[in-house]
Motif scaffolding. Structure first.
Motif, short mmCIF file in Angstrom:
data_model
loop_
_atom_site.label_atom_id
_atom_site.label_comp_id
_atom_site.label_asym_id
_atom_site.label_seq_id
_atom_site.Cartn_x
_atom_site.Cartn_y
_atom_site.Cartn_z
N VAL A 56 0.84 -1.21 0.00
CA VAL A 56 0.00 0.00 0.00
C VAL A 56 0.87 1.25 0.00
O VAL A 56 0.66 2.17 -0.79
CB VAL A 56 -0.96 0.01 1.21
N GLY A 57 1.86 1.28 0.87
CA GLY A 57 2.72 2.46 0.97
C GLY A 57 3.51 2.74 -0.29
O GLY A 57 3.60 3.88 -0.74
N GLY A 58 4.06 1.68 -0.87
CA GLY A 58 4.89 1.87 -2.05
C GLY A 58 4.12 1.95 -3.35
O GLY A 58 4.60 2.51 -4.33
N GLY A 59 2.91 1.37 -3.36
CA GLY A 59 2.18 1.30 -4.62
C GLY A 59 1.04 2.28 -4.75
O GLY A 59 0.39 2.35 -5.79
N THR A 60 0.80 3.07 -3.73
CA THR A 60 -0.35 3.96 -3.75
C THR A 60 -0.26 5.00 -4.86
O THR A 60 -1.22 5.25 -5.58
CB THR A 60 -0.51 4.67 -2.39
N TYR A 61 0.89 5.58 -5.02
CA TYR A 61 1.04 6.62 -6.03
C TYR A 61 1.89 6.18 -7.21
O TYR A 61 2.36 6.99 -7.99
CB TYR A 61 1.66 7.88 -5.39
N GLY A 62 2.10 4.87 -7.33
CA GLY A 62 2.88 4.35 -8.44
C GLY A 62 4.33 4.78 -8.37
O GLY A 62 4.97 4.97 -9.40
N GLU A 63 4.85 4.94 -7.15
CA GLU A 63 6.22 5.43 -6.99
C GLU A 63 7.26 4.38 -7.35
O GLU A 63 8.40 4.72 -7.66
CB GLU A 63 6.44 5.89 -5.54
N PHE A 64 6.91 3.10 -7.29
CA PHE A 64 7.86 2.04 -7.55
C PHE A 64 7.37 1.17 -8.71
O PHE A 64 6.21 0.78 -8.74
CB PHE A 64 8.03 1.13 -6.33
N PRO A 65 8.26 0.86 -9.66
CA PRO A 65 7.90 -0.17 -10.65
C PRO A 65 7.65 -1.49 -9.92
O PRO A 65 8.12 -1.69 -8.79
CB PRO A 65 9.15 -0.26 -11.53
N ARG A 66 6.93 -2.39 -10.56
CA ARG A 66 6.53 -3.64 -9.89
C ARG A 66 7.71 -4.42 -9.32
O ARG A 66 7.65 -4.90 -8.18
CB ARG A 66 5.73 -4.50 -10.86
N ALA A 67 8.76 -4.58 -10.12
CA ALA A 67 9.91 -5.36 -9.64
C ALA A 67 10.55 -4.68 -8.43
O ALA A 67 10.94 -5.35 -7.47
CB ALA A 67 10.94 -5.53 -10.76
N ASN A 68 10.63 -3.37 -8.46
CA ASN A 68 11.21 -2.64 -7.33
C ASN A 68 10.32 -2.76 -6.09
O ASN A 68 10.82 -2.87 -4.96
CB ASN A 68 11.41 -1.17 -7.67
N LEU A 69 9.02 -2.72 -6.29
CA LEU A 69 8.10 -2.86 -5.16
C LEU A 69 8.19 -4.26 -4.56
O LEU A 69 8.17 -4.44 -3.34
CB LEU A 69 6.67 -2.54 -5.59
N ALA A 70 8.32 -5.28 -5.42
CA ALA A 70 8.49 -6.65 -4.94
C ALA A 70 9.77 -6.76 -4.11
O ALA A 70 9.79 -7.39 -3.05
CB ALA A 70 8.52 -7.63 -6.11
N LEU A 71 10.84 -6.13 -4.61
CA LEU A 71 12.10 -6.15 -3.87
C LEU A 71 11.96 -5.41 -2.54
O LEU A 71 12.49 -5.85 -1.51
CB LEU A 71 13.20 -5.52 -4.72
N LEU A 72 11.23 -4.31 -2.54
CA LEU A 72 11.00 -3.55 -1.31
C LEU A 72 10.24 -4.38 -0.28
O LEU A 72 10.56 -4.37 0.92
CB LEU A 72 10.25 -2.26 -1.62
N VAL A 73 9.25 -5.14 -0.74
CA VAL A 73 8.49 -6.02 0.15
C VAL A 73 9.42 -7.04 0.80
O VAL A 73 9.40 -7.26 2.02
CB VAL A 73 7.35 -6.73 -0.61
N LEU A 74 10.27 -7.66 -0.02
CA LEU A 74 11.18 -8.69 0.49
C LEU A 74 12.24 -8.11 1.42
O LEU A 74 12.55 -8.69 2.46
CB LEU A 74 11.83 -9.45 -0.67
N LEU A 75 12.81 -6.98 1.04
CA LEU A 75 13.84 -6.36 1.88
C LEU A 75 13.27 -5.91 3.22
O LEU A 75 13.90 -6.06 4.26
CB LEU A 75 14.48 -5.18 1.14
N THR A 76 12.05 -5.37 3.20
CA THR A 76 11.41 -4.95 4.45
C THR A 76 11.16 -6.15 5.35
O THR A 76 11.39 -6.09 6.56
CB THR A 76 10.10 -4.20 4.16
#
Length: 193
Positions: free
Chosen positions: A57-77
């Motif tokens: 929700v935080g990373g994808g709300t405004y489309g700030e991260f491409p999908r692959a980057n958001l997936a990586l952010l989920v895993l890193l978090t």
């Protein structure tokens, strides 16, 4: 491999003449293995699912991260959350017992907290495969969010079932976790409109 119980006996049924049940020492298993009936597995997985949903929700709300980057952010978090849990548990236990940290203890706690990371994998995978399903970026975020909330409800329900809770309590557990997940959905809906 030693088939005796951890206390060195042949088990509680041996005296009665019943076949002895076997309980193997954890040292014979890989460090990432954890008994499937551990309630910590379900609790950690519920936390991991909520964490993944929040990051999506935080990373994808405004489309700030491409999908692959958001997936990586989920895993890193999830990894950072896991590492923080392991450190706080091991460090706290070390202080309480006034002993030095051991590698075995760190690995044992790390394995116990691993479900936090495991629960983040399905939402991250959903983000990565969503282009194959013809979804745009916002559709991918909604898919990953749905997968995370389904994981939250599923793990919480599985934990209640495994703990032997009555059916009504299992249903209540599922309902409460669904409602909590819907709070995150509502936050995303509010932020995107």
């Amino acid at each position: 491999m030693d088939d005796r119980w951890t206390d060195g006996t042949d088990g509680p049924d041996a005296a009665a003449g019943a076949p002895a049940r076997r309980h193997h020492h954890h040292r014979h298993h890989h460090w990432w293995w954890r008994p499937p009936d551990s309630h910590a597995d379900y609790t950690g997985a519920v936390y991991g699912s909520v964490l993944a949903a929040s990051v999506v929700v935080g990373g994808g709300t405004y489309g700030e991260f491409p999908r692959a980057n958001l997936a990586l952010l989920v895993l890193l978090t999830a990894f950072v959350f896991w590492a923080a849990h392991v450190f706080s548990h091991v460090f706290g236990a070390s202080l309480a017992a006034r002993h030095r940290l051991s590698r075995r203890e760190v690995l044992r706690v790390g394995a116990g907290e691993r479900p936090v990371i495991d629960a983040a994998l399905p939402p991250a995978l959903a983000l990565l495969i969503s282009p194959l399903l013809g979804m745009d970026e916002q559709g991918s975020v909604w898919l990953a969010l749905g997968v995370a909330i389904a994981g939250q409800v599923g793990w919480a329900t599985a934990g209640a079932v495994r703990a032997g809770a009555p059916r009504k309590l299992v249903a209540l557990c599922a309902l409460v976790n669904l409602l909590l997940g819907l709070v995150i959905v509502a936050a995303k809906a509010a932020l995107t409109h």
